[in-house]
Design a protein around this motif. Structure first.
Motif, PDB file in Angstrom:
ATOM      1  N   SER A  26       0.852  -1.185   0.000  1.00 41.10           N
ATOM      2  CA  SER A  26       0.000   0.000   0.000  1.00 41.10           C
ATOM      3  C   SER A  26       0.889   1.236   0.000  1.00 41.10           C
ATOM      4  CB  SER A  26      -0.906   0.004   1.235  1.00 41.10           C
ATOM      5  OG  SER A  26      -1.698   1.170   1.262  1.00 41.10           O
ATOM      6  N   ILE A  27       0.926   1.945  -1.124  1.00 37.74           N
ATOM      7  CA  ILE A  27       1.803   3.104  -1.258  1.00 37.74           C
ATOM      8  C   ILE A  27       1.020   4.400  -1.049  1.00 37.74           C
ATOM      9  CG2 ILE A  27       3.360   1.920  -2.848  1.00 37.74           C
ATOM     10  CD1 ILE A  27       2.021   3.517  -5.137  1.00 37.74           C
ATOM     11  N   ILE A  28       1.744   5.454  -0.684  1.00 38.50           N
ATOM     12  CA  ILE A  28       1.157   6.785  -0.629  1.00 38.50           C
ATOM     13  C   ILE A  28       1.325   7.388  -2.017  1.00 38.50           C
ATOM     14  CG2 ILE A  28       1.183   9.032   0.496  1.00 38.50           C
ATOM     15  CD1 ILE A  28       0.420   6.625   2.291  1.00 38.50           C
ATOM     16  N   CYS A  29       0.275   7.331  -2.808  1.00 39.88           N
ATOM     17  CA  CYS A  29       0.299   7.821  -4.189  1.00 39.88           C
ATOM     18  C   CYS A  29      -0.449   9.143  -4.223  1.00 39.88           C
ATOM     19  CB  CYS A  29      -0.344   6.790  -5.120  1.00 39.88           C
ATOM     20  SG  CYS A  29      -0.273   7.239  -6.860  1.00 39.88           S
ATOM     21  N   HIS A  30       0.286  10.236  -4.060  1.00 38.98           N
ATOM     22  CA  HIS A  30      -0.330  11.557  -3.946  1.00 38.98           C
ATOM     23  C   HIS A  30      -0.794  12.085  -5.298  1.00 38.98           C
ATOM     24  CE1 HIS A  30      -1.184  15.346  -2.000  1.00 38.98           C
ATOM     25  NE2 HIS A  30      -0.420  15.993  -2.853  1.00 38.98           N
ATOM     26  N   GLU A  31      -0.072  11.738  -6.357  1.00 39.92           N
ATOM     27  CA  GLU A  31      -0.428  12.188  -7.702  1.00 39.92           C
ATOM     28  C   GLU A  31      -0.082  11.114  -8.720  1.00 39.92           C
ATOM     29  OE1 GLU A  31      -0.038  17.049  -7.883  1.00 39.92           O
ATOM     30  OE2 GLU A  31       1.515  15.834  -8.785  1.00 39.92           O
ATOM     31  N   ILE A  32      -0.783  11.161  -9.849  1.00 43.23           N
ATOM     32  CA  ILE A  32      -0.396  10.373 -11.012  1.00 43.23           C
ATOM     33  C   ILE A  32      -0.201  11.341 -12.173  1.00 43.23           C
ATOM     34  CG2 ILE A  32      -1.591   8.284 -10.280  1.00 43.23           C
ATOM     35  CD1 ILE A  32      -3.805   9.010 -12.317  1.00 43.23           C
ATOM     36  N   GLY A  33       0.490  10.862 -13.208  1.00 43.31           N
ATOM     37  CA  GLY A  33       0.671  11.671 -14.407  1.00 43.31           C
ATOM     38  C   GLY A  33      -0.240  11.180 -15.517  1.00 43.31           C
ATOM     39  N   VAL A  34      -0.591  12.090 -16.426  1.00 44.25           N
ATOM     40  CA  VAL A  34      -1.457  11.741 -17.550  1.00 44.25           C
ATOM     41  C   VAL A  34      -0.909  12.418 -18.805  1.00 44.25           C
ATOM     42  CG1 VAL A  34      -3.792  11.833 -18.484  1.00 44.25           C
ATOM     43  CG2 VAL A  34      -3.467  11.595 -16.027  1.00 44.25           C
ATOM     44  N   THR A  35      -0.648  11.625 -19.842  1.00 39.81           N
ATOM     45  CA  THR A  35      -0.261  12.174 -21.137  1.00 39.81           C
ATOM     46  C   THR A  35      -1.395  11.905 -22.124  1.00 39.81           C
ATOM     47  OG1 THR A  35       0.766  10.194 -22.120  1.00 39.81           O
ATOM     48  CG2 THR A  35       2.107  11.474 -20.563  1.00 39.81           C
ATOM     49  N   HIS A  36      -1.186  12.218 -23.405  1.00 44.96           N
ATOM     50  CA  HIS A  36      -2.223  11.940 -24.398  1.00 44.96           C
ATOM     51  C   HIS A  36      -2.525  10.446 -24.495  1.00 44.96           C
ATOM     52  CE1 HIS A  36      -1.772  16.077 -25.938  1.00 44.96           C
ATOM     53  NE2 HIS A  36      -2.965  15.877 -26.446  1.00 44.96           N
ATOM     54  N   ARG A  37      -1.498   9.608 -24.253  1.00 46.17           N
ATOM     55  CA  ARG A  37      -1.675   8.165 -24.466  1.00 46.17           C
ATOM     56  C   ARG A  37      -1.571   7.321 -23.204  1.00 46.17           C
ATOM     57  NH1 ARG A  37       2.648   6.569 -28.825  1.00 46.17           N
ATOM     58  NH2 ARG A  37       3.888   8.034 -27.606  1.00 46.17           N
ATOM     59  N   TYR A  38      -0.912   7.844 -22.173  1.00 44.81           N
ATOM     60  CA  TYR A  38      -0.553   6.992 -21.040  1.00 44.81           C
ATOM     61  C   TYR A  38      -0.981   7.564 -19.693  1.00 44.81           C
ATOM     62  CZ  TYR A  38       2.576   4.879 -24.502  1.00 44.81           C
ATOM     63  OH  TYR A  38       3.092   4.275 -25.617  1.00 44.81           O
ATOM     64  N   ASN A  39      -1.073   6.647 -18.723  1.00 44.30           N
ATOM     65  CA  ASN A  39      -1.188   6.989 -17.307  1.00 44.30           C
ATOM     66  C   ASN A  39       0.170   6.691 -16.674  1.00 44.30           C
ATOM     67  OD1 ASN A  39      -4.055   7.190 -17.799  1.00 44.30           O
ATOM     68  ND2 ASN A  39      -4.148   4.965 -17.597  1.00 44.30           N
ATOM     69  N   ILE A  40       0.660   7.591 -15.832  1.00 44.38           N
ATOM     70  CA  ILE A  40       1.976   7.449 -15.216  1.00 44.38           C
ATOM     71  C   ILE A  40       1.791   7.181 -13.724  1.00 44.38           C
ATOM     72  CG2 ILE A  40       4.237   8.496 -14.878  1.00 44.38           C
ATOM     73  CD1 ILE A  40       3.373   8.078 -17.837  1.00 44.38           C
ATOM     74  N   ILE A  41       2.307   6.039 -13.259  1.00 44.36           N
ATOM     75  CA  ILE A  41       2.143   5.611 -11.873  1.00 44.36           C
ATOM     76  C   ILE A  41       3.481   5.723 -11.150  1.00 44.36           C
ATOM     77  CG2 ILE A  41       1.297   3.793 -10.354  1.00 44.36           C
ATOM     78  CD1 ILE A  41      -0.741   4.754 -12.463  1.00 44.36           C
ATOM     79  N   LEU A  42       3.498   6.403 -10.005  1.00 40.55           N
ATOM     80  CA  LEU A  42       4.704   6.529  -9.183  1.00 40.55           C
ATOM     81  C   LEU A  42       4.611   5.535  -8.026  1.00 40.55           C
ATOM     82  CD1 LEU A  42       4.935  10.432  -8.971  1.00 40.55           C
ATOM     83  CD2 LEU A  42       5.969   8.910 -10.669  1.00 40.55           C
ATOM     84  N   ASP A  43       5.447   4.515  -8.068  1.00 38.76           N
ATOM     85  CA  ASP A  43       5.459   3.479  -7.030  1.00 38.76           C
ATOM     86  C   ASP A  43       6.729   3.659  -6.203  1.00 38.76           C
ATOM     87  OD1 ASP A  43       5.207   1.266  -5.450  1.00 38.76           O
ATOM     88  OD2 ASP A  43       5.401  -0.211  -7.054  1.00 38.76           O
ATOM     89  N   MET A  44       6.631   4.483  -5.157  1.00 39.40           N
ATOM     90  CA  MET A  44       7.801   4.783  -4.324  1.00 39.40           C
ATOM     91  C   MET A  44       7.637   4.150  -2.947  1.00 39.40           C
ATOM     92  SD  MET A  44       7.091   8.816  -3.585  1.00 39.40           S
ATOM     93  CE  MET A  44       5.543   9.369  -2.850  1.00 39.40           C
ATOM     94  N   PRO A  45       8.742   3.986  -2.213  1.00 39.36           N
ATOM     95  CA  PRO A  45       8.694   3.229  -0.953  1.00 39.36           C
ATOM     96  C   PRO A  45       8.206   4.021   0.259  1.00 39.36           C
ATOM     97  CG  PRO A  45      10.944   3.844  -1.425  1.00 39.36           C
ATOM     98  CD  PRO A  45      10.126   4.316  -2.597  1.00 39.36           C
ATOM     99  N   LEU A  46       7.244   4.926   0.054  1.00 38.84           N
ATOM    100  CA  LEU A  46       6.528   5.545   1.171  1.00 38.84           C
ATOM    101  C   LEU A  46       5.224   4.771   1.292  1.00 38.84           C
ATOM    102  CD1 LEU A  46       6.217   7.705   3.340  1.00 38.84           C
ATOM    103  CD2 LEU A  46       5.266   9.226   1.594  1.00 38.84           C
ATOM    104  N   THR A  47       5.142   3.918   2.299  1.00 37.63           N
ATOM    105  CA  THR A  47       4.046   2.957   2.382  1.00 37.63           C
ATOM    106  C   THR A  47       3.251   3.112   3.670  1.00 37.63           C
ATOM    107  OG1 THR A  47       5.434   1.268   3.449  1.00 37.63           O
ATOM    108  CG2 THR A  47       5.372   1.290   1.035  1.00 37.63           C
ATOM    109  N   SER A  48       2.043   2.587   3.633  1.00 32.68           N
ATOM    110  CA  SER A  48       1.215   2.488   4.836  1.00 32.68           C
ATOM    111  C   SER A  48       0.925   1.016   5.087  1.00 32.68           C
ATOM    112  CB  SER A  48      -0.092   3.272   4.661  1.00 32.68           C
ATOM    113  OG  SER A  48      -0.831   2.771   3.569  1.00 32.68           O
ATOM    114  N   ASP A  49       0.992   0.629   6.353  1.00 35.68           N
ATOM    115  CA  ASP A  49       0.750  -0.773   6.714  1.00 35.68           C
ATOM    116  C   ASP A  49       0.121  -0.800   8.101  1.00 35.68           C
ATOM    117  OD1 ASP A  49       0.774  -3.467   7.342  1.00 35.68           O
ATOM    118  OD2 ASP A  49       2.750  -3.825   6.463  1.00 35.68           O
ATOM    119  N   ILE A  50      -1.141  -1.176   8.160  1.00 34.33           N
ATOM    120  CA  ILE A  50      -1.876  -1.182   9.423  1.00 34.33           C
ATOM    121  C   ILE A  50      -1.257  -2.156  10.421  1.00 34.33           C
ATOM    122  CG2 ILE A  50      -3.546  -2.988   8.856  1.00 34.33           C
ATOM    123  CD1 ILE A  50      -4.464   0.400  10.395  1.00 34.33           C
ATOM    124  N   ARG A  51      -0.559  -3.180   9.925  1.00 33.42           N
ATOM    125  CA  ARG A  51       0.053  -4.175  10.813  1.00 33.42           C
ATOM    126  C   ARG A  51       1.192  -3.585  11.631  1.00 33.42           C
ATOM    127  NH1 ARG A  51       1.136  -8.392   6.094  1.00 33.42           N
ATOM    128  NH2 ARG A  51       1.801  -6.388   5.244  1.00 33.42           N
TER     129      ARG A  51
END
Length: 201
Positions: free
Chosen positions: A44-69
């Motif tokens: 479970s990552i903290i995904c504050h923003e995504i990117g959008v181009t004419h053709r693609y969605n851009i996903i940022l998967d960085m190691p700032l995570t949330s874990d209830i455990r």
């Protein structure tokens, strides 16, 4: 909104269970949910923003995570794992998890993107990149004042952070990633001398 079509591309996250991150697309008039897909992340990552181009969605998967455990053991819900993997995903607008092309990059923390666009065979992603996240703060047992002071001790924008400390690691520099999907090639550059322009994340 997606350039050209005006569609709204968004993500939703869950800190408790899978799917941890879902991407959806709403029609330009807001009347229809046209696409919804589980990105099949294994954390479970903290995904504050995504990117959008004419053709693609851009996903940022960085190691700032949330874990209830982590709360059960007395650790914080949020954590930035310097040793965790970091990657950027390029996903066709109406693709699924299997269609995402992932690019492994140096560990970073990016909350805000400046721009994303298609450039021939490349996808260009520009955003403010820091070496570390000041959220959620230092590990238990660390001296908080010293930890924060070191993170804000910004001597030179051209110097990389010392790997054995967090000195200057909270200052973000404008960064560019150029992703070539067909060849799985990546080029990274700093955009400007951040002595004159920087953000704090």
């Amino acid at each position: 909104r997606a350039p050209g079509s005006g569609e709204l591309v968004f993500v939703g996250a869950d800190v408790m269970k899978k799917p941890y991150l879902v991407l959806g697309i709403v029609s330009a008039d807001g009347a229809e949910l046209k696409h919804k897909v589980d990105l099949k992340l294994d954390r479970s990552i903290i995904c504050h923003e995504i990117g959008v181009t004419h053709r693609y969605n851009i996903i940022l998967d960085m190691p700032l995570t949330s874990d209830i455990r982590r709360l059960i053991t007395g650790s914080p819900l949020l954590k930035f794992d310097k040793g965790g993997y970091t990657r950027i995903g390029v996903m066709p607008r109406y693709g699924d998890a299997a269609s995402i092309k992932w690019f492994d990059v140096e560990a970073y923390c990016t909350f805000h993107l400046v721009n994303c666009y298609d450039s021939g065979e490349e996808v260009v992603v520009r955003g403010f990149r820091a070496h570390e996240s000041m959220i959620p703060g230092p590990d238990f047992g660390c001296h908080k004042f010293q930890w924060f002071s070191s993170g804000f001790n910004f001597k030179s924008a051209d110097d990389d952070c010392n790997g054995n400390s967090n000195e200057g690691s909270f200052f973000s520099r404008l960064h560019e990633w150029r992703l070539r999907s067909a060849l799985k090639k990546l080029m990274e550059i700093y955009m400007m001398n951040m002595r004159n322009y920087y953000l704090v994340l």
